[in-house]
Design a protein around this motif. Structure first.
Motif, PDB file in Angstrom:
ATOM      1  N   PRO A 145       0.863  -1.185   0.000  1.00 57.95           N
ATOM      2  CA  PRO A 145       0.000   0.000   0.000  1.00 57.95           C
ATOM      3  C   PRO A 145       0.904   1.241   0.000  1.00 57.95           C
ATOM      4  CG  PRO A 145      -0.386  -1.399   1.960  1.00 57.95           C
ATOM      5  CD  PRO A 145       0.749  -2.014   1.208  1.00 57.95           C
ATOM      6  N   PHE A 146       0.637   2.187  -0.849  1.00 54.99           N
ATOM      7  CA  PHE A 146       1.416   3.434  -0.993  1.00 54.99           C
ATOM      8  C   PHE A 146       2.772   3.255  -1.698  1.00 54.99           C
ATOM      9  CE2 PHE A 146      -1.187   3.830   2.850  1.00 54.99           C
ATOM     10  CZ  PHE A 146      -2.054   4.798   2.409  1.00 54.99           C
ATOM     11  N   GLY A 147       3.093   2.006  -2.127  1.00 50.94           N
ATOM     12  CA  GLY A 147       4.215   1.845  -3.054  1.00 50.94           C
ATOM     13  C   GLY A 147       5.604   1.622  -2.488  1.00 50.94           C
ATOM     14  N   TYR A 148       5.765   1.733  -1.143  1.00 50.32           N
ATOM     15  CA  TYR A 148       7.089   1.534  -0.558  1.00 50.32           C
ATOM     16  C   TYR A 148       6.965   0.658   0.669  1.00 50.32           C
ATOM     17  CZ  TYR A 148       8.154   5.425  -3.577  1.00 50.32           C
ATOM     18  OH  TYR A 148       8.288   6.216  -4.685  1.00 50.32           O
ATOM     19  N   GLU A 149       8.041  -0.068   0.986  1.00 45.67           N
ATOM     20  CA  GLU A 149       8.034  -0.812   2.243  1.00 45.67           C
ATOM     21  C   GLU A 149       9.379  -0.696   2.937  1.00 45.67           C
ATOM     22  OE1 GLU A 149       6.970  -4.830   1.217  1.00 45.67           O
ATOM     23  OE2 GLU A 149       9.051  -5.356   0.785  1.00 45.67           O
ATOM     24  N   LEU A 150       9.351  -1.045   4.214  1.00 47.32           N
ATOM     25  CA  LEU A 150      10.565  -0.947   5.017  1.00 47.32           C
ATOM     26  C   LEU A 150      10.992  -2.373   5.390  1.00 47.32           C
ATOM     27  CD1 LEU A 150      12.234   1.395   6.472  1.00 47.32           C
ATOM     28  CD2 LEU A 150      11.068   0.628   8.543  1.00 47.32           C
ATOM     29  N   LEU A 151      12.258  -2.731   5.059  1.00 50.40           N
ATOM     30  CA  LEU A 151      12.784  -4.030   5.488  1.00 50.40           C
ATOM     31  C   LEU A 151      13.412  -3.825   6.866  1.00 50.40           C
ATOM     32  CD1 LEU A 151      14.419  -5.169   2.133  1.00 50.40           C
ATOM     33  CD2 LEU A 151      12.102  -5.580   2.996  1.00 50.40           C
ATOM     34  N   VAL A 152      12.713  -4.277   7.877  1.00 53.13           N
ATOM     35  CA  VAL A 152      13.073  -3.927   9.256  1.00 53.13           C
ATOM     36  C   VAL A 152      14.302  -4.693   9.737  1.00 53.13           C
ATOM     37  CG1 VAL A 152      12.246  -3.943  11.647  1.00 53.13           C
ATOM     38  CG2 VAL A 152      10.682  -3.365   9.787  1.00 53.13           C
ATOM     39  N   LYS A 153      15.204  -3.965  10.424  1.00 56.95           N
ATOM     40  CA  LYS A 153      16.361  -4.583  11.087  1.00 56.95           C
ATOM     41  C   LYS A 153      16.226  -4.455  12.599  1.00 56.95           C
ATOM     42  CE  LYS A 153      18.960  -5.750   7.580  1.00 56.95           C
ATOM     43  NZ  LYS A 153      19.064  -7.181   7.299  1.00 56.95           N
ATOM     44  N   GLU A 154      15.744  -3.276  13.024  1.00 56.20           N
ATOM     45  CA  GLU A 154      15.638  -3.002  14.459  1.00 56.20           C
ATOM     46  C   GLU A 154      14.229  -2.549  14.808  1.00 56.20           C
ATOM     47  OE1 GLU A 154      19.253  -0.640  15.989  1.00 56.20           O
ATOM     48  OE2 GLU A 154      19.150  -0.242  13.836  1.00 56.20           O
ATOM     49  N   LEU A 155      13.822  -2.884  16.030  1.00 56.47           N
ATOM     50  CA  LEU A 155      12.479  -2.515  16.488  1.00 56.47           C
ATOM     51  C   LEU A 155      12.536  -2.140  17.961  1.00 56.47           C
ATOM     52  CD1 LEU A 155       9.250  -2.691  16.325  1.00 56.47           C
ATOM     53  CD2 LEU A 155       9.548  -5.047  17.040  1.00 56.47           C
ATOM     54  N   GLU A 156      11.963  -0.999  18.300  1.00 55.95           N
ATOM     55  CA  GLU A 156      11.827  -0.612  19.706  1.00 55.95           C
ATOM     56  C   GLU A 156      10.348  -0.469  20.009  1.00 55.95           C
ATOM     57  OE1 GLU A 156      13.768   3.062  20.989  1.00 55.95           O
ATOM     58  OE2 GLU A 156      15.483   2.468  19.728  1.00 55.95           O
ATOM     59  N   MET A 157       9.941  -1.056  21.136  1.00 55.68           N
ATOM     60  CA  MET A 157       8.547  -0.878  21.543  1.00 55.68           C
ATOM     61  C   MET A 157       8.493   0.227  22.576  1.00 55.68           C
ATOM     62  SD  MET A 157       6.732  -4.508  21.931  1.00 55.68           S
ATOM     63  CE  MET A 157       7.985  -5.421  22.788  1.00 55.68           C
ATOM     64  N   LEU A 158       7.693   1.240  22.365  1.00 56.34           N
ATOM     65  CA  LEU A 158       7.572   2.316  23.354  1.00 56.34           C
ATOM     66  C   LEU A 158       6.440   1.994  24.324  1.00 56.34           C
ATOM     67  CD1 LEU A 158       8.069   5.437  21.082  1.00 56.34           C
ATOM     68  CD2 LEU A 158       9.784   4.109  22.307  1.00 56.34           C
ATOM     69  N   GLN A 159       5.288   1.678  23.779  1.00 55.89           N
ATOM     70  CA  GLN A 159       4.189   1.211  24.626  1.00 55.89           C
ATOM     71  C   GLN A 159       3.411   0.128  23.898  1.00 55.89           C
ATOM     72  OE1 GLN A 159       0.637   3.540  25.337  1.00 55.89           O
ATOM     73  NE2 GLN A 159       0.567   2.865  27.454  1.00 55.89           N
ATOM     74  N   LEU A 160       3.210  -0.956  24.591  1.00 54.46           N
ATOM     75  CA  LEU A 160       2.406  -2.039  24.042  1.00 54.46           C
ATOM     76  C   LEU A 160       0.949  -1.757  24.418  1.00 54.46           C
ATOM     77  CD1 LEU A 160       3.242  -4.571  22.487  1.00 54.46           C
ATOM     78  CD2 LEU A 160       3.117  -5.832  24.640  1.00 54.46           C
ATOM     79  N   THR A 161       0.140  -1.470  23.431  1.00 56.82           N
ATOM     80  CA  THR A 161      -1.246  -1.088  23.701  1.00 56.82           C
ATOM     81  C   THR A 161      -2.109  -2.314  23.965  1.00 56.82           C
ATOM     82  OG1 THR A 161      -1.168   0.973  22.471  1.00 56.82           O
ATOM     83  CG2 THR A 161      -3.301  -0.106  22.586  1.00 56.82           C
ATOM     84  N   GLU A 162      -2.989  -2.193  24.969  1.00 55.94           N
ATOM     85  CA  GLU A 162      -3.907  -3.298  25.247  1.00 55.94           C
ATOM     86  C   GLU A 162      -5.336  -2.871  24.977  1.00 55.94           C
ATOM     87  OE1 GLU A 162      -3.426  -5.228  29.124  1.00 55.94           O
ATOM     88  OE2 GLU A 162      -1.279  -4.755  28.921  1.00 55.94           O
ATOM     89  N   ASN A 163      -6.079  -3.727  24.348  1.00 50.86           N
ATOM     90  CA  ASN A 163      -7.530  -3.527  24.152  1.00 50.86           C
ATOM     91  C   ASN A 163      -7.881  -2.195  23.499  1.00 50.86           C
ATOM     92  OD1 ASN A 163      -7.914  -5.976  25.530  1.00 50.86           O
ATOM     93  ND2 ASN A 163      -7.882  -4.885  27.503  1.00 50.86           N
TER      94      ASN A 163
END
Ligand code: 4AD
Ligand code: MG
Length: 427
Positions: free
Chosen positions: A80-98
């Protein structure tokens, strides 16, 4: 990087900060749709490409969790929108619940109660981005034509558009009202600056629960000294044409998201058709609408009329009894006034109300008395006719109704970030 800068960052290692819009897992690959306010981008986490921890973290993500991802931008026609990101690193700031708003369908009442969260959805994003573009192009239009922006007050001592829809408040020991329109102040400003406009919130306690009424809406109101009724209509045509063109040019992604068929918008080219009020009544009667000369139009009548035209249409020369006190009578037909409403096509109805204003002192005073206005509150307004009075005209365009039409929305509630509807003021 902001997501809308992806096309300039192909093959670069970038960081995107945002929220999880949606995700799906397919074996060794997790696809995260990340949104950052500027757009939405597919981010791909492949088990074979990342540390185990990153893959495990990605698995835990939930809708609307806040994250930072880093990786390489790739062009991908299928994404969607023509581009994608091949992820190497990921940081979670807040894990949302419900998170309350899920991709399933929700009722309008539920969504309205959660308007503060609903704004994050792709559709609302697209609509409010078009709103921004309309506001910007309206301003650009007037700024580039030598108009001066003059801000009108919100707290006012007197009515502009009739006394039945005033929001009243206390002003120390006096009564004050939230402004229904900046027009009267713009008339004063036009005598000082020539060509002026204001653009601000206006308030009407409309006891109407329709798809086109808000209690608080935004209106742009130009006012021009020496402008004739005819020139006023021309100005409106040029403005509408400019705004529609700017939206078509700059909001392709947004129009696509809301699936707006733009063919009808491409037809919005001046001159616009005009119909005399008298002929409009006749046309309505022919269409089976029960209305007679002297009646005002409601939303239903406007829809029937607007549907008869492919472009916006001006209805002009209303009987003076159904219009505001300040409107100039046509000397050749003094029962009618030099006023016109612009009705938007595709059934939308009135988006602009405008007129030439009375510039003769005696006539204005007479019309004010006929309308039972408290003359003492309007002495300043009468001063404009005492000192160097000149013919002048102006109009008001409602932002939300204009957006509802351009984006073809079923209801104005989606056209403003936090709508004020009949007896509803939450959130
Ligand atoms: O036709 P209206 O009442 O005109 C005036 O207020 C003039 N004083 C303007 C002027 O000449 N300077 O309102 C102008 C426009 C309408 O055509 C409509 O687009 C919008 O304001 N409008 C509303 N929009 C949403 N909700 C409402 N309750 C509205 N009432 C008017
Ligand atoms: Mg009107």
């Amino acid at each position: 990087m902001y997501i809308n800068e992806a096309k300039d960052n192909v093959n670069n290692y970038v960081e995107v900060k945002g929220w999880v819009y949606n995700m799906r897992e397919s074996g060794k690959v997790i696809f995260i749709l990340v949104r950052d306010g500027s757009g939405i981008m597919q981010s791909v986490v492949s088990k074979n490409d990342v540390d185990e921890k990153v893959f495990e973290d990605a698995k835990k993500l939930t809708q609307e969790s806040s994250i930072v991802v880093r990786g390489i931008v790739r062009e991908d026609k299928r994404a969607p929108f023509g581009y994608e990101l091949l992820v190497k690193e990921l940081e979670m700031l807040q894990l949302t619940e419900n998170y309350p708003i899920t991709p399933k369908e929700h009722g309008v009442g539920f969504l309205m109660e959660h308007r503060h969260l609903w704004l994050r959805s792709k559709r609302q994003w697209a609509i409010l981005r078009i709103r921004h573009r309309i506001e910007k192009s309206l301003r650009d239009f007037f700024d580039s034509r030598g108009f001066t922006l003059i801000d009108a007050p919100i707290l006012t001592p007197a009515a502009c558009e009739g006394t039945t829809t005033l929001f009243e408040t206390n002003y120390f020991d006096e009564k004050a009202y939230l402004s229904q329109s900046g027009q009267l102040y713009m008339e004063a400003a036009a005598m000082a600056f020539g060509k002026v406009y204001c653009f601000g919130p206006t308030f009407r306690a409309e006891k109407s629960k329709t798809r086109r009424h808000l209690m608080e809406f935004w209106m742009l109101e130009p006012e021009v000294a020496f402008l004739t009724f005819e020139e006023n209509l021309k100005l409106q045509e040029e403005m509408i044409y400019y705004v529609v063109q700017e939206v078509l040019k700059n909001c392709k992604i947004e129009l696509d998201i809301i699936e707006r068929d733009t063919k009808m918008l491409e037809k919005v080219v001046p001159p616009f058709p005009r119909i005399h009020y008298r002929d409009a009544i006749e046309l309505l009667n022919k269409k089976g609408v029960n209305i007679k000369y002297g009646d005002d139009f409601g939303g239903d009548e406007e829809t029937v009329l607007a549907n008869e035209f492919e472009k916006p249409v001006f209805v002009h020369h209303f009987p003076k009894e159904i219009k505001a006190f300040y409107m100039q009578p046509d000397p050749e037909d003094p029962g009618t006034v030099f006023a016109a409403d612009l009705l938007a096509p595709e059934g939308y109805g009135e988006i602009i109300g405008g007129s030439e204003r009375i510039h003769d002192y005696d006539l204005l005073l007479q019309r004010m008395k006929e309308n039972n206005l408290p003359i003492e509150n309007y002495q300043w307004y009468l001063d404009l006719r005492r000192y160097g009075s000149v013919p002048h005209s102006g109009f008001g365009i409602g932002l939300e109704r204009t957006l509802a039409w351009i984006a073809k929305l079923p209801h104005v509630r989606e056209t403003i970030p936090f709508p004020r509807l009949l007896e509803k003021i939450y959130p």
